[in-house]
Design an enzyme around this catalytic site. Structure first.
Site, PDB file in Angstrom:
ATOM      1  N   LEU A 102       0.735  -1.124  -0.046  1.00  0.00           N
ATOM      2  CA  LEU A 102       0.035   0.036   0.027  1.00  0.00           C
ATOM      3  C   LEU A 102       0.966   1.118   0.269  1.00  0.00           C
ATOM      4  O   LEU A 102       0.145   2.240  -0.080  1.00  0.00           O
ATOM      5  CB  LEU A 102      -0.972   0.067   1.246  1.00  0.00           C
ATOM      6  CG  LEU A 102      -1.904  -1.145   1.557  1.00  0.00           C
ATOM      7  CD1 LEU A 102      -2.555  -1.085   2.615  1.00  0.00           C
ATOM      8  CD2 LEU A 102      -3.235  -0.874  -0.034  1.00  0.00           C
ATOM      9  N   ARG A 103       2.120   1.055  -0.073  1.00  0.00           N
ATOM     10  CA  ARG A 103       2.927   2.478  -0.180  1.00  0.00           C
ATOM     11  C   ARG A 103       2.684   3.291  -1.254  1.00  0.00           C
ATOM     12  O   ARG A 103       2.652   4.469  -1.154  1.00  0.00           O
ATOM     13  CB  ARG A 103       4.293   1.916   0.023  1.00  0.00           C
ATOM     14  CG  ARG A 103       5.345   3.073   0.138  1.00  0.00           C
ATOM     15  CD  ARG A 103       6.935   2.755   0.345  1.00  0.00           C
ATOM     16  NE  ARG A 103       6.994   2.513   1.542  1.00  0.00           N
ATOM     17  CZ  ARG A 103       7.627   1.077   2.073  1.00  0.00           C
ATOM     18  NH1 ARG A 103       7.656   0.322   1.101  1.00  0.00           N
ATOM     19  NH2 ARG A 103       7.792   0.696   3.070  1.00  0.00           N
ATOM     20  N   ALA A 104       2.436   2.933  -2.269  1.00  0.00           N
ATOM     21  CA  ALA A 104       2.219   3.510  -3.376  1.00  0.00           C
ATOM     22  C   ALA A 104       0.968   4.573  -3.395  1.00  0.00           C
ATOM     23  O   ALA A 104       0.765   5.618  -3.660  1.00  0.00           O
ATOM     24  CB  ALA A 104       2.121   2.638  -4.769  1.00  0.00           C
TER      25      ALA A 104
END
Length: 389
Positions: free
Chosen positions: A260-262
């Site tokens: 989920l970093r993007a």
């Protein structure tokens, strides 16, 4: 209580004979590069900018120009041969034993606080140092521990790393932790190339005069950047709606990103762009404008994930068999019917199906009547010692 003393060597920003850096307002031909650097400067929590491209595409020039735009702000370069202590700083334990005080010698992270930390050929830097750089860039804090003694200090800077893909790649784990990425190409328009060359020659001939001519535009950019940084730092400003979250999720799923970093970086970058444009809120259009900067180095190979489609209709029933047991011929001009699947004889369900009454094995033919031929009776065998009558 242990007293921690900080010794910082304050160096002048420019040497006595060093020319000023190339003005940020005069950079031409690289709009994505300047946008990515401005977004990272507005919100350093984005995690820095990775610049990929061939030599001579204004990578280091743009990084130095950004530090000048943030002035007064330091510009610190990380050499490839730097050690971990050179980067994070060291704790002098000898001083602690002698004077009962811990002296901290600051490293490059401390000197870059409030400015730009530049790493040329970041792909050639040891992974351990890259991990430390990325941790500090994301958290804004540097923690140094040695023999049970810990010291921490603020390290909020804009991380700018450059690399030439021909000289090696970064590991995917490190790429994902870099906030934005820009992939530069050589300038292919003759008129634009000529304009860039003329500007560079004019700067080299008279750096101070060139900077003075671009001073009004440079000051306007600096004021706009300071306002955007102030708005982005306000947690109550620039809200986003469910439509923004939906746009972020759709783009990240289509790119097949891991984790989920993007999504988080895309939201921060869109918010920074909204602050730069002096918008009242974050809009889906802001998300679309920053999406490629976030996904360029995270996109997985393969086709985008298709939307969920309804279940396909049931297959038509098989054609009836001929009376002789063979398959019925297809109509004239039609393709032959596909062969039925092989039975599942290895599973319990398949074995049960094979034993079901009224269902024959695949390929079995219907029984046909066969005429019975007359059989000649066999003569009885004679014993060898029997005498003829």
């Amino acid at each position: 209580m242990t007293e921690i003393q900080t010794r910082a060597d304050k160096l002048p920003r420019h040497g006595a004979t060093a020319p000023p850096p190339f003005p940020f307002a005069a950079i031409a031909g690289q709009p994505e590069l300047t946008r990515a650097l401005l977004l990272a400067a507005i919100d350093p929590g984005i995690g820095g900018v990775l610049i990929e491209g061939p030599r001579g595409t204004a990578k280091s020039t743009a990084a130095r120009a950004l530090a000048e735009l943030l002035a007064p702000a330091p510009f610190v370069t990380v050499p490839l041969g730097a050690a971990l202590e050179h980067l994070t700083g060291t704790l002098d334990l000898q001083q602690a034993l002698a004077d009962h005080a811990v002296r901290f010698a600051p490293g490059l992270l401390a000197r870059a606080h409030g400015g730009v930390l530049y790493v040329d050929e970041i792909n050639l830097l040891p992974d351990a140092l890259v991990d430390v750089l990325l941790d500090a860039a994301a958290s804004g804090l540097n923690i140094v521990e040695r023999d049970g003694i810990s010291h921490q200090h603020a390290a909020r800077f804009v991380l700018v790393g450059t690399m030439n893909p021909e000289e090696g790649e970064l590991r995917p784990q490190l790429l994902d932790r870099l906030g934005l990425a820009v992939r530069l190409a050589n300038v292919g328009q003759p008129a634009l190339r000529q304009a860039i060359v003329r500007a560079r020659l004019a700067f080299d001939a008279d750096p101070a005069g060139f900077a003075a001519r671009h001073a009004p535009a440079q000051q306007q950019l600096a004021r706009r950047l300071a306002t955007a940084r102030s708005r982005a730092a306000d947690a109550q400003a620039l809200p986003w709606s469910d439509a923004v979250h939906a746009a972020v999720s759709e783009l990240c799923l289509a790119a097949r990103v891991d984790g989920l970093r993007a999504d988080l970086v895309m939201l921060r970058a869109a918010r920074a762009l909204a602050a730069w444009e002096d918008a009242d809120e974050v809009l889906p259009e802001h998300v679309r404008q920053v999406a490629e900067l976030v996904l360029a180095h995270r996109r997985q190979a393969g086709e985008p994930v298709p939307p969920q489609a309804p279940s396909p209709p049931a297959a038509p029933p098989a054609a009836p068999t001929a009376p002789t047991g063979g398959a019925a011929p297809p109509p004239s001009g039609a393709d032959p019917a596909p062969a039925p699947p092989l039975p599942d004889t290895g599973s319990a369900a398949g074995q049960a199906d094979n034993g079901t009454a009224g269902e024959a094995d695949w390929g079995a033919l219907a029984p046909e009547p066969v005429a019975i031929a007359a059989v000649k009776p066999l003569r009885p065998l004679r014993r060898p010692d029997a005498k003829k009558a």
